[in-house]
Design an enzyme around this catalytic site. Structure first.
Site, short mmCIF file in Angstrom:
data_model
loop_
_atom_site.label_atom_id
_atom_site.label_comp_id
_atom_site.label_asym_id
_atom_site.label_seq_id
_atom_site.Cartn_x
_atom_site.Cartn_y
_atom_site.Cartn_z
N ALA A 66 3.77 -44.65 8.98
CA ALA A 66 2.64 -45.52 9.28
C ALA A 66 1.37 -44.69 9.14
O ALA A 66 1.42 -43.46 9.17
CB ALA A 66 2.78 -46.06 10.69
N GLY A 105 7.77 -44.72 9.45
CA GLY A 105 7.73 -46.06 8.86
C GLY A 105 8.17 -46.06 7.41
O GLY A 105 8.69 -47.07 6.92
N GLU A 108 11.79 -46.17 7.54
CA GLU A 108 12.16 -47.50 8.07
C GLU A 108 12.09 -48.56 6.97
O GLU A 108 12.94 -49.45 6.90
CB GLU A 108 11.26 -47.86 9.25
N GLU A 128 8.62 -39.64 14.63
CA GLU A 128 7.70 -40.26 15.58
C GLU A 128 7.66 -39.54 16.92
O GLU A 128 6.63 -39.49 17.59
CB GLU A 128 8.08 -41.73 15.79
C1 3H9 Z 1 5.18 -44.12 12.28
O1 3H9 Z 1 5.57 -44.18 11.14
C2 3H9 Z 1 5.35 -45.25 13.26
C3 3H9 Z 1 6.37 -46.26 12.81
O2 3H9 Z 1 7.65 -45.91 13.26
C4 3H9 Z 1 6.12 -47.61 13.43
C5 3H9 Z 1 4.94 -48.36 13.03
C6 3H9 Z 1 4.89 -49.78 13.60
N1 3H9 Z 1 -1.06 -41.13 8.49
O3 3H9 Z 1 0.38 -32.55 6.78
P1 3H9 Z 1 -0.49 -32.40 5.59
C7 3H9 Z 1 -2.76 -36.77 6.37
S1 3H9 Z 1 4.36 -42.78 12.86
C8 3H9 Z 1 -2.30 -40.76 8.17
O4 3H9 Z 1 -1.55 -31.36 5.61
P2 3H9 Z 1 1.71 -31.57 3.97
C9 3H9 Z 1 -3.04 -35.51 7.15
O5 3H9 Z 1 -3.81 -35.78 8.28
C10 3H9 Z 1 4.20 -41.70 11.46
N2 3H9 Z 1 -2.61 -39.57 7.64
O6 3H9 Z 1 0.33 -32.29 4.22
C11 3H9 Z 1 -3.77 -34.69 6.12
O7 3H9 Z 1 -5.12 -35.14 6.07
P3 3H9 Z 1 -6.30 -34.10 5.79
C12 3H9 Z 1 5.45 -40.98 11.17
C13 3H9 Z 1 -1.62 -38.73 7.41
O8 3H9 Z 1 1.97 -31.70 2.53
C14 3H9 Z 1 -3.10 -35.07 4.82
O9 3H9 Z 1 -2.46 -36.32 5.07
N3 3H9 Z 1 5.21 -40.03 10.14
C15 3H9 Z 1 -0.29 -39.04 7.73
O10 3H9 Z 1 1.75 -30.25 4.63
C16 3H9 Z 1 -2.08 -34.08 4.33
O11 3H9 Z 1 -1.16 -33.83 5.38
C17 3H9 Z 1 4.82 -38.79 10.42
O12 3H9 Z 1 4.68 -38.41 11.54
C18 3H9 Z 1 -0.02 -40.32 8.28
N4 3H9 Z 1 1.22 -40.71 8.61
O13 3H9 Z 1 2.80 -32.45 4.77
C19 3H9 Z 1 4.59 -37.89 9.23
N5 3H9 Z 1 0.51 -38.00 7.40
O14 3H9 Z 1 -6.01 -33.55 4.44
C20 3H9 Z 1 3.36 -37.08 9.43
C21 3H9 Z 1 -0.31 -37.06 6.88
O15 3H9 Z 1 -7.50 -34.96 5.89
N6 3H9 Z 1 3.04 -36.29 8.29
N7 3H9 Z 1 -1.58 -37.49 6.89
O16 3H9 Z 1 -6.20 -33.07 6.87
C22 3H9 Z 1 3.66 -35.13 7.95
O17 3H9 Z 1 4.61 -34.73 8.58
C23 3H9 Z 1 3.12 -34.36 6.80
O18 3H9 Z 1 1.80 -34.80 6.58
C24 3H9 Z 1 3.90 -34.44 5.48
C25 3H9 Z 1 3.10 -33.73 4.37
C26 3H9 Z 1 5.26 -33.78 5.67
C27 3H9 Z 1 4.10 -35.88 5.09
#
Ligand code: 3H9
Length: 693
Positions: A66, A105, A108, A128
């Site tokens: 999400a 998400g 999901e 999450e």
């Molecule tokens: C969810 O899904 C809830 C659902 O179950 C239910 C809903 C109803 N959203 O980490 P990076 C940005 S909760 C917005 O440096 P990497 C991050 O801030 C979500 N922004 O890259 C950064 O911005 P900036 C569950 C996001 O290659 C840029 O992207 N998912 C999100 O080292 C690059 O990120 C997670 O918790 C997001 N979801 O790693 C996954 N994700 O450049 C969270 C990232 O401005 N994300 N950004 O600083 C990660 O674990 C890592 O970002 C990922 C890439 C592994 C994907």
């Protein structure tokens, strides 16, 4: 067919519709993505020429979850569940094509597809929990149906990413596609599903893996018990467990309702707000306003380390781990041998847990060159000094390095206490001097304070930050002041803790309050662990502090079996009557009135003094932003993530409340204690640290 909206596209490959998402950086499920997928799926379902649908993403990853930036704001339709229902309810098979990371998400959504194809480098996870949440779009109900309860519990409470091979083995993924050929493979797979008239596999309808766990509450109780220590203080792991319990004990729809209720509760709570704050803080910390991304960096192909003690050896391991050769210098052969021996032992310990093989250990050790000659550092790109904390010695070392090491190299010090501007006066190239303050044990602790001195060049800063990331650390750029950010704030707490000993509190009272707040240990347990004799010189000891008296009685901490506490053979701590008497004697001599001190007072004085020091650090521009201080205290001192760091915590208490309390405690806080003008100003304006720009 064609663009559905700016971030989602629908294309035809014969009778297969390919729905692709292109929403950098991570294809998060923002409103446009949700709307685009929903419209695309509906269009494909309604198109008689389409037999099956492939959902795929452009860029470096499948949907990574999400959109966290939308959390806490009113939901803009369509909801994710609406999108999922359209996919799962489709009468035409939908195949998810996964590369990069299918997270939260994103996974999901993939779980609502009828089949999943992934490249070997792909990873799947429900992280999450790390945001203080649980998968709120059916993940807790669908995942255990595919992978079984045990693995689902592990995945949702750890947030771990599972690689594609393991996902295939667990039943999470149906087929692996060759790297680089995902689109074609997924289309071929979809065609096969159609040709073979395979059923629409809806995860929600599967039950055999849940049936295996039904009427076995011991699975959940055992899991809770085994992880009690790890989950201490956190709400989200327990909520995740309850959601999976609901998957086992209830119908799919009732389980989904439980999941939704638990998700909403977490989303509205302070813990998730704190953990989401930390997520963004740990990304913001890398950004240095006056050192832009395009700043040229220095290639670091070899590193020199001076000092093979605990610190030097630990620091060196970080570089060996990424294949960078290290030259390590000591003054005596036996110290060098001992240091390298400890490094080897540390690596060998990792073979027991299976993290390294003996061949890995040998490969890493081969990267080490031990020497007694400083001259051998001449060609290093980076030299880190980790010698005794003494200004004269450090200046001497830097003066010599200046003459020896090639131009353009970085000259770093690991000092935790000394003035780096002063150290830099020993060289003719102060722009090359920087602090790299690792925390002990340096091969384990994630934090590095990168300390910018007066003349440090931007290129040296950019290189140091980049290098810290490469070795898997989290780095905060800080300025020069006694203790930098972390230890300066620690000192503010110690002053209050020590003062309270003179007013009637015992070390264990103070430690308990801090431990119960969520830190791994309180200040006195921490001193016992580190050793009370750090910086203690027996010849100069005059029984003038509690610490001196303890050291004089050979109570030097855990290593001598006694310090503030008494320790048994297993190093279990017990309050010590000896320490108690020493403290009472000191307190009596101080003439300060003795009283019962409440846990609340202990917390307020310790934590609010820390917050106040943090505000001063911001005033002096020693830290770039409040959230950097949070990152330092979370990663260097074990501040509980679910409380977001000291500055975030202050915001949750309310800054005017913090100021009010500090004013009430007044003289008790010490004669030199002053309230930060910045803190006062923010409080008066009704603002938070988070509002600072
Ligand atoms: C969810 O899904 C809830 C659902 O179950 C239910 C809903 C109803 N959203 O980490 P990076 C940005 S909760 C917005 O440096 P990497 C991050 O801030 C979500 N922004 O890259 C950064 O911005 P900036 C569950 C996001 O290659 C840029 O992207 N998912 C999100 O080292 C690059 O990120 C997670 O918790 C997001 N979801 O790693 C996954 N994700 O450049 C969270 C990232 O401005 N994300 N950004 O600083 C990660 O674990 C890592 O970002 C990922 C890439 C592994 C994907």
């Amino acid at each position: 067919m064609g663009a559905i909206n700016p971030v989602v596209d629908l294309a035809a490959d014969g009778d297969i519709a390919v729905l692709s998402v292109n929403h950098p950086p991570v294809n998060a499920l923002s409103q446009q993505v949700r709307a685009g997928i929903l419209a695309g799926v509906r269009q494909a379902i309604g198109d008689p020429a389409v037999r099956a649908i492939v959902l795929i993403c452009d860029g470096k990853t499948f949907i990574a979850g999400a959109d966290i930036t939308e959390f806490g704001k009113p939901l803009q339709p369509p909801s994710l569940v609406e999108v999922e229902d359209a996919i799962e309810g489709s009468g035409k098979p939908v195949v998810a094509a996964i590369h990069g990371t299918a997270l939260g998400g994103g996974l999901e959504v993939a779980l609502c597809c009828h089949y999943r194809v992934a490249v070997p480098s792909a990873k799947c996870g429900l992280p999450e929990v790390n945001l203080g949440l649980l998968p709120g779009a059916g993940g807790t109900q669908r995942l255990p149906r595919l992978v079984g309860v045990e693995q689902a519990l592990d995945m949702v409470t750890s947030g771990k990413h599972v690689d594609a091979k393991a996902a295939l083995a667990a039943g999470l993924v149906d087929e692996l596609a060759p790297e680089g050929a995902l689109r074609a493979s997924a289309i071929a797979f979809a065609r096969k599903v159609v040709a073979e008239h395979r059923p629409l596999r809806r995860v929600r309808d599967q039950d055999d893996k849940l049936a295996a766990a039904r009427d076995k509450p011991e699975i959940f109780e055992g899991f809770r018990k085994a992880n009690a220590k790890k989950f201490r203080g956190f709400l989200a792991p327990e909520y995740n467990i309850q959601a999976i319990e609901a998957a086992v004990g209830k119908s799919f729809d009732d389980g989904l309702a439980v999941e939704r209720k638990l998700f909403s509760e977490l989303m509205a709570g302070t813990q998730s707000a704190a953990q989401r704050h930390v997520f963004f803080a740990e990304r913001a910390v890398w950004k240095v306003p006056d050192v832009p991304d395009e700043t040229p960096t220095i290639p670091i192909k070899s590193v020199g380390i001076i000092g093979a003690g605990t610190m030097g050896g630990g620091i060196a391991m970080n570089f060996a781990n990424i294949g960078v050769p290290i030259t390590i210098v000591e003054t005596k052969q036996d110290a060098l041998d001992r240091g390298l021996g400890v490094v080897r032992k540390n690596y060998e310990r990792s073979t027991k847990s299976g993290r390294l093989t003996m061949a890995d250990v040998d490969r890493r050790m081969q990267l080490f060159t031990g020497t007694l000659e400083l001259d051998k550092l001449a060609d290093c790109d980076l030299v880190i000094e980790a010698v005794f904390e003494n200004m004269d010695i450090k200046k001497d070392v830097f003066g010599r390095l200046d003459r020896i090491v090639k131009p353009g190299a970085i000259l770093a010090t690991n000092t935790s206490a000394l003035d780096i501007n002063q150290i830099a006066t020993a060289v003719t190239r102060p722009e090359a001097v920087i602090g790299l303050h690792f925390f002990s044990p340096a091969n384990v602790m994630r934090l590095v304070e990168v300390v910018r001195a007066r003349s440090t060049s931007k290129s040296v800063i950019a290189t140091s930050m980049q290098l810290a990331k490469k070795i898997g650390k989290i780095a905060a750029l800080v300025g020069v002041c006694p203790g930098f950010v972390g230890n300066r704030i620690l000192y503010a707490r110690s002053q209050q803790a020590n003062a309270m000993l003179m007013e009637g509190a015992m070390p264990w009272d103070i430690d308990k309050a801090i431990y119960d707040f969520g830190l791994p240990m309180g200040p006195f347990a921490m001193s016992d662990l580190a050793g009370l004799d750090i910086g203690w010189i027996p010849e100069k000891s005059k029984s003038s502090t509690i610490r001196e008296v303890l050291c004089e009685q050979n109570r030097r901490g855990q290593k001598t079996g006694a310090g503030f506490y008494d320790y048994d053979e297993q190093r279990n701590a017990k309050p010590s009557p000896v320490t108690e008497q020493i403290i009472k004697d000191f307190a009596a001599r101080s003439g300060r009135p003795q009283r019962q001190i409440s846990g609340q007072e202990i917390l307020e004085r310790c934590l609010y003094a820390q917050i106040n020091e943090g505000a001063k650090i911001l005033e002096e521009k020693i830290a770039i932003r409040p959230s950097d201080i949070d990152v330092v205290w979370i990663n260097g001192y074990g501040w509980p993530v679910y409380r977001g760091g000291p500055m975030f915590y202050a915001d949750t208490v309310g800054l005017s409340q913090v100021v009010k309390k500090l004013e009430e405690y007044g003289p008790l806080l010490g004669k030199d204690f002053t309230i930060s003008p910045l803190l006062r100003q923010l409080a008066a304006d009704g603002k938070r640290f988070q509002d600072m720009k």
